[in-house]
Scaffold this active site. Structure first.
Site, PDB file in Angstrom:
ATOM      1  N   LEU A  88       0.988  -1.161  -0.027  1.00  0.00           N
ATOM      2  CA  LEU A  88      -0.047  -0.140   0.089  1.00  0.00           C
ATOM      3  C   LEU A  88       0.901   1.060   0.107  1.00  0.00           C
ATOM      4  O   LEU A  88       1.765   1.351   0.865  1.00  0.00           O
ATOM      5  CB  LEU A  88      -1.016  -0.107   1.200  1.00  0.00           C
ATOM      6  CG  LEU A  88      -1.772   1.072   1.741  1.00  0.00           C
ATOM      7  CD1 LEU A  88      -2.779   0.570   2.574  1.00  0.00           C
ATOM      8  CD2 LEU A  88      -1.109   2.495   2.111  1.00  0.00           C
ATOM      9  N   ASP A 135      -3.495   0.093 -12.243  1.00  0.00           N
ATOM     10  CA  ASP A 135      -2.195   0.598 -12.034  1.00  0.00           C
ATOM     11  C   ASP A 135      -1.614   0.525 -13.105  1.00  0.00           C
ATOM     12  O   ASP A 135      -0.778   1.451 -13.461  1.00  0.00           O
ATOM     13  CB  ASP A 135      -1.334  -0.285 -11.086  1.00  0.00           C
ATOM     14  CG  ASP A 135      -1.379  -1.739 -11.427  1.00  0.00           C
ATOM     15  OD1 ASP A 135      -2.297  -2.278 -12.377  1.00  0.00           O
ATOM     16  OD2 ASP A 135      -0.623  -2.566 -10.664  1.00  0.00           O
TER      17      ASP A 135
HETATM   18  N1  LIG Z   1      10.822 -11.792  -2.239  1.00  0.00           N
HETATM   19  C1  LIG Z   1      11.521 -10.754  -2.289  1.00  0.00           C
HETATM   20  N2  LIG Z   1      12.304 -10.156  -1.821  1.00  0.00           N
HETATM   21  C2  LIG Z   1      12.827  -8.893  -2.007  1.00  0.00           C
HETATM   22  N3  LIG Z   1      12.136  -7.797  -2.463  1.00  0.00           N
HETATM   23  C3  LIG Z   1      10.941  -8.115  -2.873  1.00  0.00           C
HETATM   24  C4  LIG Z   1      10.451  -9.426  -2.988  1.00  0.00           C
HETATM   25  N4  LIG Z   1       9.212  -9.379  -3.471  1.00  0.00           N
HETATM   26  C5  LIG Z   1       8.950  -8.237  -4.024  1.00  0.00           C
HETATM   27  N5  LIG Z   1      10.201  -7.590  -3.632  1.00  0.00           N
HETATM   28  C6  LIG Z   1      10.033  -5.953  -3.829  1.00  0.00           C
HETATM   29  O1  LIG Z   1       8.969  -5.463  -3.832  1.00  0.00           O
HETATM   30  C7  LIG Z   1       8.910  -4.504  -4.571  1.00  0.00           C
HETATM   31  C8  LIG Z   1       7.627  -4.439  -5.326  1.00  0.00           C
HETATM   32  O2  LIG Z   1       7.489  -3.335  -6.248  1.00  0.00           O
HETATM   33  P1  LIG Z   1       6.693  -2.176  -6.264  1.00  0.00           P
HETATM   34  O3  LIG Z   1       6.933  -1.302  -4.954  1.00  0.00           O
HETATM   35  O4  LIG Z   1       6.899  -1.557  -7.432  1.00  0.00           O
HETATM   36  O5  LIG Z   1       5.633  -2.587  -6.270  1.00  0.00           O
HETATM   37  P2  LIG Z   1       4.634  -3.288  -5.440  1.00  0.00           P
HETATM   38  O6  LIG Z   1       4.100  -2.220  -4.349  1.00  0.00           O
HETATM   39  O7  LIG Z   1       5.175  -4.560  -5.079  1.00  0.00           O
HETATM   40  O8  LIG Z   1       3.698  -3.387  -6.521  1.00  0.00           O
HETATM   41  P3  LIG Z   1       2.274  -3.699  -6.407  1.00  0.00           P
HETATM   42  O9  LIG Z   1       1.835  -2.298  -6.760  1.00  0.00           O
HETATM   43  O10 LIG Z   1       2.090  -4.650  -7.310  1.00  0.00           O
HETATM   44  O11 LIG Z   1       1.759  -4.148  -4.831  1.00  0.00           O
HETATM   45  C9  LIG Z   1      10.111  -4.711  -5.839  1.00  0.00           C
HETATM   46  O12 LIG Z   1      10.671  -3.681  -5.631  1.00  0.00           O
HETATM   47  C10 LIG Z   1      10.875  -5.819  -5.205  1.00  0.00           C
HETATM   48  O13 LIG Z   1      12.089  -5.376  -4.867  1.00  0.00           O
HETATM   49  C1  LIG Z   2      -0.859  -7.030 -13.944  1.00  0.00           C
HETATM   50  C2  LIG Z   2      -0.881  -6.388 -12.426  1.00  0.00           C
HETATM   51  C3  LIG Z   2      -0.846  -7.300 -11.426  1.00  0.00           C
HETATM   52  C4  LIG Z   2       0.177  -5.406 -12.487  1.00  0.00           C
HETATM   53  O1  LIG Z   2       0.350  -4.872 -10.913  1.00  0.00           O
HETATM   54  C5  LIG Z   2      -2.174  -5.513 -12.254  1.00  0.00           C
HETATM   55  O2  LIG Z   2      -2.400  -4.549 -13.133  1.00  0.00           O
HETATM   56  C6  LIG Z   2      -3.566  -6.416 -12.470  1.00  0.00           C
HETATM   57  O3  LIG Z   2      -3.866  -7.059 -11.631  1.00  0.00           O
HETATM   58  N1  LIG Z   2      -4.163  -6.368 -13.726  1.00  0.00           N
HETATM   59  C7  LIG Z   2      -5.192  -7.119 -14.180  1.00  0.00           C
HETATM   60  C8  LIG Z   2      -4.924  -7.987 -15.792  1.00  0.00           C
HETATM   61  C9  LIG Z   2      -4.718  -7.232 -16.575  1.00  0.00           C
HETATM   62  O4  LIG Z   2      -4.105  -5.870 -16.576  1.00  0.00           O
HETATM   63  O5  LIG Z   2      -5.112  -7.649 -17.735  1.00  0.00           O
END
Ligand SMILES: Nc1ncnc2c1ncn2[C@@H]1O[C@H](COP(=O)(O)OP(=O)(O)OP(=O)(O)O)[C@@H](O)[C@H]1O
Ligand SMILES: CC(C)(CO)[C@@H](O)C(=O)NCCC(=O)O
Ligand SMILES: [K+]
Length: 242
Positions: A11, A102
């Protein structure tokens, strides 16, 4: 204004002032309990006293309903973004009932009607989308490097790798290196191939893993960490005007 991004892993929120400058922001793992995490943030949000909360969520109806319930307790108007394939800033060929909010907002934040653009989001999933003069042509979805590693870990007996760094795409001679390099190459190779097919598209990358991946891409890449927020601001600015 308060902006919320409810992703699959984290979040994130940003508080902006009247001229759109970020005055506070944070990112927290929600462990599939975003409403509970939000509950813990309500005091803070009340103190911020924003006049509006704009929300991007990819969590699905059930979790969004819980989030709605939590936010309703604050006396602050809020609204979820809805993807619109016929939006005046960017039209899309993609099925807009499926397109992740997103992804769409990142594109909306980057779109320039004078350009051809390839927008790559590197979060829980890696998404690659092509935009031609403000028309979204479609794209690709990959598991992130971490999700790929987890799937090898859970789907095999002899691969027990759960940590290590993704820092090379050269062939490996140990399991550790072969796993990390293979996974990184799967994404870097895809980006290189897509950029070979679309040589005159500007490549823009965003998200937590963008810098790890961008280092190995054989084209110049624009790294931007403000795309989703910029997309949120453009979306709500537009919805106010119409
Ligand atoms: N198993 C893991 N070990 C270390 N880092 C991780 C792992 N899984 C995810 N991450 C980190 O979590 C981050 C997720 O990326 P970002 O902050 O862009 O999206 P997010 O917040 O996970 O995305 P989303 O919006 O899809 O939740 C990445 O930067 C990645 O480096
Ligand atoms: C592809 C992700 C997981 C990326 O965060 C998200 O945009 C999502 O759940 N999308 C729905 C599937 C689509 O974009 O077609
Ligand atoms: K799912």
């Amino acid at each position: 204004m308060l902006w919320l991004d409810l992703g699959n892993t984290r979040l994130k929120y940003w508080l902006t002032d009247d001229i759109g400058q970020i005055v506070a922001h944070d990112a927290k793992q929600h462990l599939q309990a975003p409403a509970e995490l939000l509950m813990g943030l309500t005091d803070r949000f009340e103190r911020y006293a924003p006049d509006f909360i704009g929300i991007s969520s990819v969590l699905g109806d059930e979790l969004n309903a819980k989030v709605t319930e939590t936010l309703s307790r604050l006396n602050i108007p809020f609204e979820f973004v809805h993807v619109d394939a016929a939006h005046p800033l960017m039209r899309s060929d993609y099925n807009d009932e499926q397109l992740g909010c997103d992804r769409w907002l990142q594109m909306l934040g980057a779109v320039d009607k004078k350009k051809r653009q390839c927008v790559i989001g590197c979060g829980t999933a890696v998404t690659i989308d092509l935009i031609d003069h403000a028309t979204h042509l479609g794209g690709y979805i990959f598991p992130s490097i971490y999700l790929q590693r987890e799937s090898l870990f859970s789907g095999t007996k002899q691969i027990t790798i759960s940590n290590g760094t993704f820092d090379s795409v050269g062939q490996g001679v140990t399991t550790q290196d072969a796993v990390h390099r293979g996974i990184l190459l799967s994404i870097v190779g895809a980006i290189n191939e897509i950029s070979r097919r679309h040589p005159n598209f500007e490549v823009i990358m965003t998200g937590g893993d963008a810098s790890i991946i961008a280092q190995h891409v054989n084209r110049s890449v624009r790294l931007r960490d403000d795309l989703l927020l910029n997309g949120l601001a453009r979306y709500f600015d537009h919805s106010k005007q119409t």
